[in-house]
Design an enzyme around this catalytic site. Structure first.
Site, short mmCIF file in Angstrom:
data_model
loop_
_atom_site.label_atom_id
_atom_site.label_comp_id
_atom_site.label_asym_id
_atom_site.label_seq_id
_atom_site.Cartn_x
_atom_site.Cartn_y
_atom_site.Cartn_z
N ASN A 209 0.86 -1.18 0.00
CA ASN A 209 0.00 0.00 0.00
C ASN A 209 0.90 1.24 0.00
OD1 ASN A 209 0.74 0.64 2.74
ND2 ASN A 209 -0.86 -0.75 3.49
N GLU A 212 3.37 1.50 2.98
CA GLU A 212 4.47 0.54 2.91
C GLU A 212 5.47 0.93 1.83
OE1 GLU A 212 1.80 -3.33 4.33
OE2 GLU A 212 1.91 -2.75 2.21
N ASP A 281 -6.12 -7.96 0.23
CA ASP A 281 -6.19 -9.41 -0.02
C ASP A 281 -6.94 -9.69 -1.32
OD1 ASP A 281 -4.89 -9.83 2.39
OD2 ASP A 281 -6.74 -10.20 3.51
#
Length: 305
Positions: A209, A212, A281
């Site tokens: 993301n 990160e 996910d």
């Protein structure tokens, strides 16, 4: 946005989902939601008393990635670690109910299955309890995981490495995966948790993301153009074929290495949603399944978006 592919091509990829094998490896978790309402404060302490109305047990962590691939019609395989406890047994039953082979699930004595329990009242999370062990799993568990991957590698078009920093995804596991699939046409997709992306080098695509990605690049993403500079910097620094940065309500950005680096932006598609938990996910699950089904990185990212 410039057209990525035709509707016919999109349907061709989707029609390949049931015959495309994807392995999910990583931190298996369970999510337990307790729903209720608050009408009074406890006389024992200044805390709300939640009257429980219902509870839900859901697949979490890399098990949620598996569930997304399964729900999209993919042929999914699973490997990771659970504890010798009720939560672990319940997860195994959930996998079997979906027809998923549990031969890759390692039961490790003395280690609890990661369980996150959330108490929600009036749509608001009141408290969360985490039962987990974050130290690295045992070496023999890694050997069993790699043995399972070796046994199913001929069935795979893609592997998802789902790192939730709960002890499964570490250097020995990643080195082992590289060796087991070396020279095989298997796409490798990583959802990272470590700030140092060098741990994941050599795999095809990584899906951080924007937080990160900023950490890994040593920069903060503040405005709409920062992510482009960060993405290009990460592509120059690490040996990935592509990086897909997920940006919440701003969509996603794909960076590819094809002779020269290329950036493609995918604006968010507006939807009415109650909870975006686990959206990453879903992205990596559909991305990997699409790659296994013959999609390019751009087409796979388009479908994941």
């Amino acid at each position: 946005m410039k057209r990525i592919m035709s509707k016919k091509r999109a349907f061709t990829i989707i029609e390949n989902f049931p015959s495309s094998g994807v392995l999910v490896v990583g931190d298996i978790m369970a999510d337990h939601f307790i729903w209720g309402r608050v009408s009074r404060i406890s006389p024992e302490a200044p805390v709300p008393v939640v009257e429980v109305k219902k509870d839900n047990f859901m697949l979490g962590g890399c098990a949620n990635v598996l569930n997304n691939i399964f729900s999209a019609g993919g042929r999914v395989y699973m490997t990771g670690v659970v504890g010798h406890d009720d939560t672990g047994r319940r997860l195994l039953n959930e996998f079997r109910s979906r027809g998923v082979d549990t031969g890759g699930i390692v039961v490790e004595e003395g280690r609890p299955t990661t369980l996150k329990t959330r108490v929600v009242a009036h749509g608001q999370q009141v408290v969360r309890f985490d039962r987990e062990e974050r130290k690295p799993v045992q070496a023999k568990s890694i050997r069993k995981i790699l043995s399972y991957i070796r046994s199913v590698r001929d069935e795979l078009g893609a592997i998802v490495i789902s790192d939730y920093s709960k002890g499964v995804v570490n250097g020995p596991l990643l080195d082992g995966i590289r060796q087991v699939i070396a020279g095989r046409p298997i796409f490798t997709c990583v959802d990272p948790k470590q700030r140092d992306f060098s741990l994941y080098e050599g795999f095809d695509i990584i899906t951080p993301n924007h937080y990160e990605a900023g950490y890994a690049a040593g920069e903060e993403i503040v405005n709409g153009q920062d992510h482009v500079r960060v993405g290009m910097k990460l592509m120059q620094k690490f040996a990935f074929r592509a990086i897909l940065i997920t940006r919440g309500e701003s969509g996603m950005s794909l960076f590819e290495r094809e002779g020269r680096m290329r950036h493609t932006a995918f604006p968010a598609e507006a939807r009415e949603v109650f909870d975006v938990t686990g959206a990453g996910d879903t992205v990596i699950g559909v991305l990997a399944l699409s790659l296994a089904s013959g999609a390019s990185f751009r087409a796979a990212a388009y479908l994941a978006n």
